[in-house]
Write a protein that holds these residues in place. Structure first.
Motif, mmCIF file in Angstrom:
data_model
loop_
_atom_site.group_PDB
_atom_site.id
_atom_site.type_symbol
_atom_site.label_atom_id
_atom_site.label_comp_id
_atom_site.label_asym_id
_atom_site.label_seq_id
_atom_site.Cartn_x
_atom_site.Cartn_y
_atom_site.Cartn_z
ATOM 1 N N MET A 221 26.965 6.210 49.453
ATOM 2 C CA MET A 221 26.925 5.157 47.992
ATOM 3 C C MET A 221 27.443 5.915 47.551
ATOM 4 O O MET A 221 27.595 7.678 47.821
ATOM 5 N N ASP A 222 27.853 4.984 46.551
ATOM 6 C CA ASP A 222 29.147 5.766 45.580
ATOM 7 C C ASP A 222 28.586 5.813 43.712
ATOM 8 O O ASP A 222 27.641 4.651 43.864
ATOM 9 N N PHE A 223 28.470 7.313 43.265
ATOM 10 C CA PHE A 223 28.281 7.177 42.243
ATOM 11 C C PHE A 223 28.973 7.083 41.274
ATOM 12 O O PHE A 223 29.011 7.759 40.165
ATOM 13 N N THR A 224 30.537 7.093 41.706
ATOM 14 C CA THR A 224 31.241 7.054 40.321
ATOM 15 C C THR A 224 31.062 6.369 39.509
ATOM 16 O O THR A 224 31.786 6.147 38.344
ATOM 17 N N SER A 225 31.061 5.165 39.646
ATOM 18 C CA SER A 225 30.973 3.801 39.011
ATOM 19 C C SER A 225 29.793 3.382 37.874
ATOM 20 O O SER A 225 29.897 3.099 37.158
ATOM 21 N N GLN A 226 28.992 5.109 37.469
ATOM 22 C CA GLN A 226 27.959 4.606 36.940
ATOM 23 C C GLN A 226 27.696 5.950 36.039
ATOM 24 O O GLN A 226 28.567 7.086 36.418
ATOM 25 N N ALA A 227 27.051 6.360 35.194
ATOM 26 C CA ALA A 227 26.536 7.498 34.519
ATOM 27 C C ALA A 227 26.012 8.684 35.342
ATOM 28 O O ALA A 227 25.727 8.357 36.701
ATOM 29 N N ALA A 228 26.659 9.902 35.320
ATOM 30 C CA ALA A 228 26.061 11.199 35.432
ATOM 31 C C ALA A 228 25.011 10.806 36.378
ATOM 32 O O ALA A 228 24.039 10.548 35.666
ATOM 33 N N VAL A 229 24.910 11.675 38.206
ATOM 34 C CA VAL A 229 23.936 11.659 38.652
ATOM 35 C C VAL A 229 23.489 12.996 38.819
ATOM 36 O O VAL A 229 23.954 13.888 40.009
ATOM 37 N N PRO A 230 22.767 13.612 39.050
ATOM 38 C CA PRO A 230 22.239 14.692 38.450
ATOM 39 C C PRO A 230 21.938 15.356 40.329
ATOM 40 O O PRO A 230 20.717 14.691 40.529
ATOM 41 N N LEU A 231 22.491 16.087 40.633
ATOM 42 C CA LEU A 231 22.549 16.526 41.919
ATOM 43 C C LEU A 231 20.672 16.634 42.112
ATOM 44 O O LEU A 231 19.943 17.685 40.857
ATOM 45 N N SER A 232 20.067 15.605 43.325
ATOM 46 C CA SER A 232 18.540 15.630 42.938
ATOM 47 C C SER A 232 18.059 15.698 44.948
ATOM 48 O O SER A 232 18.984 14.870 45.413
ATOM 49 N N ALA A 233 17.241 16.593 45.044
ATOM 50 C CA ALA A 233 16.934 15.838 46.569
ATOM 51 C C ALA A 233 16.173 14.329 46.473
ATOM 52 O O ALA A 233 16.813 14.154 47.913
ATOM 53 N N LYS A 234 15.256 13.901 46.065
ATOM 54 C CA LYS A 234 15.115 12.817 46.158
ATOM 55 C C LYS A 234 16.129 11.164 45.973
ATOM 56 O O LYS A 234 16.160 10.987 46.696
ATOM 57 N N THR A 235 17.371 11.672 45.210
ATOM 58 C CA THR A 235 17.687 10.936 45.123
ATOM 59 C C THR A 235 19.099 10.898 46.333
ATOM 60 O O THR A 235 19.520 10.105 47.267
ATOM 61 N N ILE A 236 19.443 11.646 46.596
ATOM 62 C CA ILE A 236 20.208 12.240 48.380
ATOM 63 C C ILE A 236 19.110 11.036 48.857
ATOM 64 O O ILE A 236 20.500 11.014 50.094
ATOM 65 N N CYS A 237 17.972 11.834 48.807
ATOM 66 C CA CYS A 237 17.285 11.228 50.746
ATOM 67 C C CYS A 237 16.909 9.868 50.003
ATOM 68 O O CYS A 237 17.021 9.307 51.280
ATOM 69 N N ASP A 238 16.536 9.303 48.833
ATOM 70 C CA ASP A 238 17.163 7.631 48.699
ATOM 71 C C ASP A 238 18.446 6.987 49.156
ATOM 72 O O ASP A 238 19.003 6.496 50.060
ATOM 73 N N SER A 239 19.167 8.038 48.954
ATOM 74 C CA SER A 239 21.002 6.936 49.766
ATOM 75 C C SER A 239 21.027 7.379 50.560
ATOM 76 O O SER A 239 21.579 6.065 51.164
ATOM 77 N N LEU A 240 20.837 8.073 51.391
ATOM 78 C CA LEU A 240 20.607 9.015 53.335
ATOM 79 C C LEU A 240 19.931 7.367 53.803
ATOM 80 O O LEU A 240 20.029 6.942 53.987
ATOM 81 N N SER A 241 18.068 7.258 52.668
ATOM 82 C CA SER A 241 17.984 6.255 53.753
ATOM 83 C C SER A 241 17.634 4.945 53.253
ATOM 84 O O SER A 241 18.113 4.261 54.210
ATOM 85 N N ALA A 242 18.933 4.021 52.386
ATOM 86 C CA ALA A 242 19.395 3.374 52.543
ATOM 87 C C ALA A 242 20.587 3.749 53.097
ATOM 88 O O ALA A 242 21.073 2.029 54.027
ATOM 89 N N ALA A 243 21.808 4.175 53.518
ATOM 90 C CA ALA A 243 22.422 4.163 54.393
ATOM 91 C C ALA A 243 22.362 4.450 55.457
ATOM 92 O O ALA A 243 23.214 3.876 57.068
ATOM 93 N N HIS A 244 21.020 4.097 56.381
ATOM 94 C CA HIS A 244 20.767 4.708 57.679
ATOM 95 C C HIS A 244 20.767 3.081 57.988
ATOM 96 O O HIS A 244 20.812 3.095 59.135
ATOM 97 N N VAL A 245 19.705 2.373 57.512
ATOM 98 C CA VAL A 245 19.699 0.795 57.350
ATOM 99 C C VAL A 245 21.294 0.115 57.977
ATOM 100 O O VAL A 245 21.203 -0.319 59.479
ATOM 101 N N PRO A 246 22.050 0.109 57.194
ATOM 102 C CA PRO A 246 23.368 -0.351 58.358
ATOM 103 C C PRO A 246 24.250 0.205 59.420
ATOM 104 O O PRO A 246 24.389 -0.548 60.474
#
Length: 268
Positions: A221-246
């Motif tokens: 998951m790439d975050f460079t094209s959007q406004a700053a997203v602070p480090l958080s466990a929820k965002t990381i877990c959501d991103s990893l779950s999305a990446a897990h599917v492909p």
């Protein structure tokens, strides 16, 4: 969750990694902060050692070493799980995969610890990588023979070459844009010997030398094209779950039923 998901008792996993890249966190260059983080995580990763990553630049065609970046590596007692913490990244690696939930637990603990220490930079990328080294109990003398265990769509392109000589090595790479800042890179290769997973800080069971087939699955998951997203466990877990599917989908599409039987423990 992806179709046909199955947890194999003899999965060919050589390495699983999760990585978070973020903007520079000056606190992580302070020894006091690194000590604080190491102490907070010692229940999961009791052993710590310094880590240096050197960047190399080309100046006038001659490689020159740039300043080294300091960090630390935390590991469990068997050296099968590590956390590498740098001023711009957090990397979890394991050669003894405990399942996706276990990976999320380790990443959550690490992220919560960083945030509790006042470290909350903007995230740049979250990646999830599975590296499989498929080995089979028969002699492989031609890459084409892998079609018994590897889907023919990954082998069929070899038909462009001569039929009367063996193929010893092949490699493929493709990157997919899945939309909504989610991407996936697929690599595969048939190798004739050795291993591609070698780590200074991780141990892994010995493997027999000889041909093996690599499936390298990298969702991100790439975050460079959007406004700053602070480090958080929820965002990381959501991103990893999305990446897990492909990653899981590509793995299932890459293997045959005979490979599934082998990974379940049946004779091949």
């Amino acid at each position: 969750m992806y179709p046909n998901r199955e947890v194999f008792p003899n999965a060919p996993l050589a390495l699983v990694a999760a990585e978070v890249r973020f903007t520079d966190a000056a606190r992580l260059r302070q020894q006091q902060t690194r000590d604080e983080v190491a102490i907070a995580l010692e229940g999961l990763f009791p052993y710590a050692e310094p880590f240096q990553r050197a960047d190399f630049n080309l100046a006038g065609g001659v490689p020159s070493q740039a300043p080294q970046h300091d960090g630390m590596v935390l590991s469990n007692g068997s050296s099968t799980e590590t956390l590498t913490i740098m001023a711009d990244s957090l990397i979890y690696q394991t050669t003894a995969y405990r399942g996706f939930e276990g990976l999320l637990e380790s990443m959550t603990a690490a992220c919560d610890t960083l945030v509790a220490a006042g470290i909350q930079p903007a995230m740049r990328r979250v990646g999830l990588r599975y590296v499989d080294e498929v080995r089979v109990p028969v002699t492989i003398s031609d890459v084409r023979q892998w079609s018994r265990w590897i889907d023919d769509r990954l082998i069929g392109h070899l038909a462009v070459g001569p039929d009367d000589v063996p193929v010893t090595v092949t490699q493929t790479i493709a990157t997919f844009d899945l939309g909504d800042d989610l991407g996936f890179t697929f690599r595969c290769a048939a190798m004739d010997e050795g291993t591609i997973v070698v780590s200074e800080h991780l141990s892994r069971p010995p493997v027999e030398d000889g041909p093996f087939f690599v499936l390298d699955l990298d969702g991100f998951m790439d975050f460079t094209s959007q406004a700053a997203v602070p480090l958080s466990a929820k965002t990381i877990c959501d991103s990893l779950s999305a990446a897990h599917v492909p990653c899981g989908t590509a793995f299932q599409r890459s293997i045959t039923d005979e490979a599934r039987a082998l990974f379940r423990g049946a004779s091949s």
